[in-house]
Design an enzyme around this catalytic site. Structure first.
Site, mmCIF file in Angstrom:
data_model
loop_
_atom_site.group_PDB
_atom_site.id
_atom_site.type_symbol
_atom_site.label_atom_id
_atom_site.label_comp_id
_atom_site.label_asym_id
_atom_site.label_seq_id
_atom_site.Cartn_x
_atom_site.Cartn_y
_atom_site.Cartn_z
ATOM 1 N N GLY A 169 -15.713 -35.209 -64.939
ATOM 2 C CA GLY A 169 -14.609 -35.908 -64.303
ATOM 3 C C GLY A 169 -15.125 -37.028 -63.413
ATOM 4 C CB CYS A 170 -13.546 -40.153 -62.232
ATOM 5 S SG CYS A 170 -11.903 -39.527 -61.816
#
Length: 341
Positions: free
Chosen positions: A150-151
């Protein structure tokens, strides 16, 4: 020159379009299919409002099972749960590079608890590698199932993993506060009924229960070989893209900030996309937008045993599409920076 046959599932979303921008520049890629769940039979330029693709590309279509037998790689930028199903349909020697959470979490019950979905690909999960490029490079080279982080986790794990591995921080009191542009919440944020004040508003969300927490905990725990839980709070800010994470850390007795900085400088000295920035500079998102870079800086607080680490990246590139292509390059033995610089 060998061409890798590629499909993109979720091609019309924010991340799918960024993937396409990068892959159309890649000399070793032949894009065969652009898939969408609902937006169909139109040129991809219809869905890309601010960028027009000059290269001839296939029209957007619904995925057909027989087409999956023609491809070498599929990038999946779809809602959680969809990549589980696709992973069972591709050829055994094809590569799946997933940008959802479907293969990030090792433990089936933890995935189901946090994502409120049944895990439908446990066999494939066991073969999956967590695709944090700079950390798991050697494992990515051998895997046909790559779970892109995920970012938010990318912005937090890149600075923390080397420190945890070298026991340079206390792991029982890690606090991360992250701000993201609204593109991180997906294209639904363009619906003015759902998000009427997106350009005039800062909002906190997922407090104490954000889905990225078990992902961050998992990777830190692997590195330290003991169970770690962090405190993580995300915010949406009135800008389209970019993440700035501020991480508050306590140092063990006898550890000084210089040792922390030296550790990060040494660990990332040969990396093209991770930069340790002088703390006298004001770290910000502008310097990383539209790049695959992550900038990291380390600051002393007013307390001798406490430091702050700031980390910035573009959530759509290093936090998603760029890291996916970086993993693609690693997996197929191409120059890691190909089409990313």
């Amino acid at each position: 020159m060998k061409k890798i046959k590629v499909a993109i599932a979720g091609a019309t979303g924010f991340v799918g379009l960024e993937l396409l921008k990068i892959l159309t520049k890649h000399p070793n890629v032949d894009i065969l299919y652009l898939y969408s769940q609902s937006k169909l039979k139109k040129s991809i330029n219809f869905y890309s409002k601010n960028f027009k693709f000059k290269k001839k590309l296939p029209n957007v279509s619904i995925m057909k099972n027989h087409e999956l037998k023609n491809i070498d790689v599929i990038f999946t930028a779809l809602p959680h749960g969809e990549a589980h199903l696709i992973s069972k349909k591709i050829r055994s020697n094809s590569v799946l590079i997933d940008l959802s959470a479907d293969f990030r979490i090792d433990n089936k019950s933890i995935f189901e608890k946090w994502y409120k979905l049944p895990h439908q690909a446990t066999k494939e999960q066991k073969k999956s590698i967590y695709g944090l490029s700079e950390i798991n490079r050697n494992l990515i080279k051998k895997s046909n199932f790559i779970a892109c982080p995920g970012c938010y986790p990318t912005s937090i794990l890149l600075p923390l993993l080397p420190l945890v591995k070298n026991k340079l921080i206390n792991t029982n009191s890690i606090k991360a506060d992250s701000k993201s542009g609204y593109s991180g919440a997906g294209k639904k944020t363009t619906d003015k009924k759902l998000y009427p004040n997106i350009n005039e508003n800062i909002s906190i969300y997922g407090v104490g229960q954000h889905r990225h927490m078990p992902e961050i905990d998992q990777e830190l725990s692997k590195s330290s070989k003991k169970k770690i839980k962090i405190s993580f709070t995300p915010h949406l800010i009135p800008t389209f893209r970019g993440i700035l994470s501020t991480i508050y850390l306590d140092l063990p007795k006898g550890i000084k900030i210089k040792k922390v900085k030296d550790c990060l400088l040494n660990f990332y000295k040969k990396e093209k996309f991770v930069n340790i920035v002088n703390s006298k500079e004001m770290i910000n998102t502008n310097r990383v937008l539209n790049t695959n870079n992550c900038n990291i800086s380390v600051y002393q607080t007013r307390f001798d045993n406490q430091i702050i680490i700031a980390s910035s990246l573009d959530n759509l590139i290093k936090g998603a599409a760029g890291q996916a292509v970086q993993n693609f390059n690693i997996r197929f033995g191409f120059k890691e920076t190909l089409s990313l610089v």
